[in-house]
Design an enzyme around this catalytic site. Structure first.
Site, mmCIF file in Angstrom:
data_model
loop_
_atom_site.group_PDB
_atom_site.id
_atom_site.type_symbol
_atom_site.label_atom_id
_atom_site.label_comp_id
_atom_site.label_asym_id
_atom_site.label_seq_id
_atom_site.Cartn_x
_atom_site.Cartn_y
_atom_site.Cartn_z
ATOM 1 N N GLY A 164 -4.881 -6.056 -2.872
ATOM 2 C CA GLY A 164 -4.098 -6.163 -4.091
ATOM 3 C C GLY A 164 -3.620 -4.825 -4.620
ATOM 4 N N THR A 165 -4.450 -3.797 -4.489
ATOM 5 C CA THR A 165 -4.058 -2.481 -4.994
ATOM 6 C C THR A 165 -2.832 -1.952 -4.268
ATOM 7 O OG1 THR A 165 -6.243 -1.846 -5.812
ATOM 8 C CG2 THR A 165 -4.780 -0.055 -5.127
ATOM 9 N N GLN A 200 -6.072 -12.241 -9.708
ATOM 10 C CA GLN A 200 -7.113 -13.100 -10.245
ATOM 11 C C GLN A 200 -6.673 -14.560 -10.336
ATOM 12 O OE1 GLN A 200 -10.199 -12.279 -10.696
ATOM 13 N NE2 GLN A 200 -9.933 -10.089 -10.349
ATOM 14 N N SER A 257 -4.715 -10.713 -3.472
ATOM 15 C CA SER A 257 -5.682 -10.124 -2.547
ATOM 16 C C SER A 257 -6.529 -11.210 -1.902
ATOM 17 C CB SER A 257 -6.582 -9.144 -3.308
ATOM 18 O OG SER A 257 -7.508 -8.538 -2.441
ATOM 19 N N HIS A 263 -9.679 -11.087 -0.681
ATOM 20 C CA HIS A 263 -11.120 -11.164 -0.875
ATOM 21 C C HIS A 263 -11.533 -11.859 -2.163
ATOM 22 C CE1 HIS A 263 -12.150 -7.830 -3.788
ATOM 23 N NE2 HIS A 263 -10.927 -7.476 -3.479
ATOM 24 N N THR A 308 -0.113 -0.701 12.494
ATOM 25 C CA THR A 308 -0.471 -1.878 13.272
ATOM 26 C C THR A 308 -1.057 -2.948 12.355
ATOM 27 O OG1 THR A 308 -0.936 -0.520 15.213
ATOM 28 C CG2 THR A 308 -1.870 -2.744 15.191
ATOM 29 N N CYS A 355 -13.166 -2.261 -10.547
ATOM 30 C CA CYS A 355 -12.360 -1.102 -10.172
ATOM 31 C C CYS A 355 -12.644 0.104 -11.072
ATOM 32 C CB CYS A 355 -10.881 -1.456 -10.235
ATOM 33 S SG CYS A 355 -10.434 -2.755 -9.080
#
Length: 380
Positions: free
Chosen positions: A69-70, A177, A197, A199, A235, A323
């Protein structure tokens, strides 16, 4: 242990592990290689991209896989702003994720952009009229997160995006989120770009997506071989892209039922905490919030102390954004919502997965009360 820190990360789902395993072992080819193994990897990557595009309601060519996400937020903010001929002005809300805030600050510092920060009210909501008033003819990009990672407040994204669209201004939303809990269709939201994201959904850490409309030019942050249609060289992480697509498919299939069930659990938990602990302060909007987030301040305590007490009792939670781990300064999000610094430093965030149970939350509520009793007895 009862894990109630899903906003930081969620466990990897077994189905995801099974989906990615072949691409870490026998099918480990580079998707740019022109032989059988490379072509197999390329087909798997294309299938993952089609899956993501199907959920987001966008073209396959509009999906860019990133490291998370970052990076997706960075690529959206910097990439759109630097490629746009409109001007050098950005609009963002006062409660954006650091990935958005620091990207804007980079553009301000290194490229002469102006940044307008739209305030939020005491519940964390952006007022559409105040947002519209911040837009200018030279606004390059407006960005407001779909749902806040600390307090769970859900923004009126469709309305905000429509205000930007009236002026032809690209609109991006950080939906990290919201993924798995709210609809993410680009057309339904009316947005031009959206990031999330893997995860948070049950995929491994290290994979994310930026979906950006084809009409938007993106200045790449990473230069090299021109992968991801030139937007993000390097890659491709085929295995994790397959994992993200699998996790997103599973989450979308269960989303409506899971959101309704967890919302009911969340509301019961909030009521239980406020009944047990009258001094507790619920943060975020009382109803316009993610199903998975219940966040509080406990004046007269320390959020980190509560965290440690809960962990001793087998409850894993967070004192705010993962974070900002290691930073004991008051949360900028809570300060923007008008909380005093000494109150903001008492924040504790409980965030749930779709497998969180009522028994988990009953135990957590009782453990929270016991933890606060212990801390008051210790004078901390």
């Amino acid at each position: 242990m009862i894990y109630l820190d899903a906003a930081a990360t969620a466990p990897v789902r077994r189905e995801v592990l099974e989906a990615i395993w072949p691409f870490l072992t026998g099918e480990f080819g580079n998707p740019s290689s022109h032989h059988g193994m490379g072509e197999s990897a390329s087909r798997a990557l294309a299938a993952a991209r089609r899956t993501v595009a199907g959920v987001l309601g966008c073209r396959v060519s509009e999906v860019v896989f990133t490291s998370g996400g970052t990076e997706a937020d960075n690529l959206a903010v910097k990439g759109i702003a630097l490629a746009s001929p409109r001007g050098r002005h950005l609009v963002l809300s006062a409660i954006e994720h650091p990935a958005v805030v620091e990207s804007a600050e980079f553009l301000q510092r290194m490229h002469g952009f102006e940044v307008t920060v739209v305030p939020v009210d005491a519940t964390g909501l952006v007022d559409p009229d105040e947002f519209a008033a911040a837009l200018r003819p030279d606004t390059t990009l407006a960005t407001v997160m779909t749902a806040n990672n600390e307090v769970g407040t859900v923004q009126p994204i469709a309305e905000l995006a429509s205000r930007a669209r009236l002026h032809g201004i690209p609109f991006h939303t950080d939906a990290v989120q919201a993924a798995g809990w709210l609809p993410l269709g680009l057309d339904a939201l009316g947005v031009d770009a959206l990031s999330f994201s893997g995860h948070k959904l049950g995929a491994p850490k290290g994979i994310g997506v930026l979906a950006a409309r084809q009409r938007l030019r993106l200045e790449p942050l990473v230069h090299g071989g021109g992968q991801e249609r030139g937007a993000r060289s390097g890659t491709e992480n085929v295995a994790f892209a397959v994992g993200l697509a699998t996790a997103l498919t599973l989450a979308e299939a269960d989303r409506v039922e899971a959101a309704a069930r967890v919302t009911a659990l969340r509301d019961d938990f909030i009521r239980g905490v406020l009944d047990r602990i009258p001094a507790a302060v619920l943060t975020g909007h009382p109803s316009r919030r993610l199903p998975s987030v219940a966040s509080f301040c406990f004046p007269g305590t320390s959020g980190e102390s509560v965290l440690l007490q809960l962990e001793e009792r087998g409850i894993l939670v967070s004192s705010g954004s993962a974070c900002a781990a290691g930073d004991d300064a008051p949360s900028p999000v809570l300060l923007a919502m008008g909380l005093a610094p000494e109150v903001a430093q008492t924040a504790v965030r409980f965030t749930f997965t779709s497998s969180t149970t009522q028994a988990d939350l009953v135990t957590a509520s009782a453990s929270l009360e016991a933890s606060l009793t212990t801390l008051h007895a210790l004078g901390s």
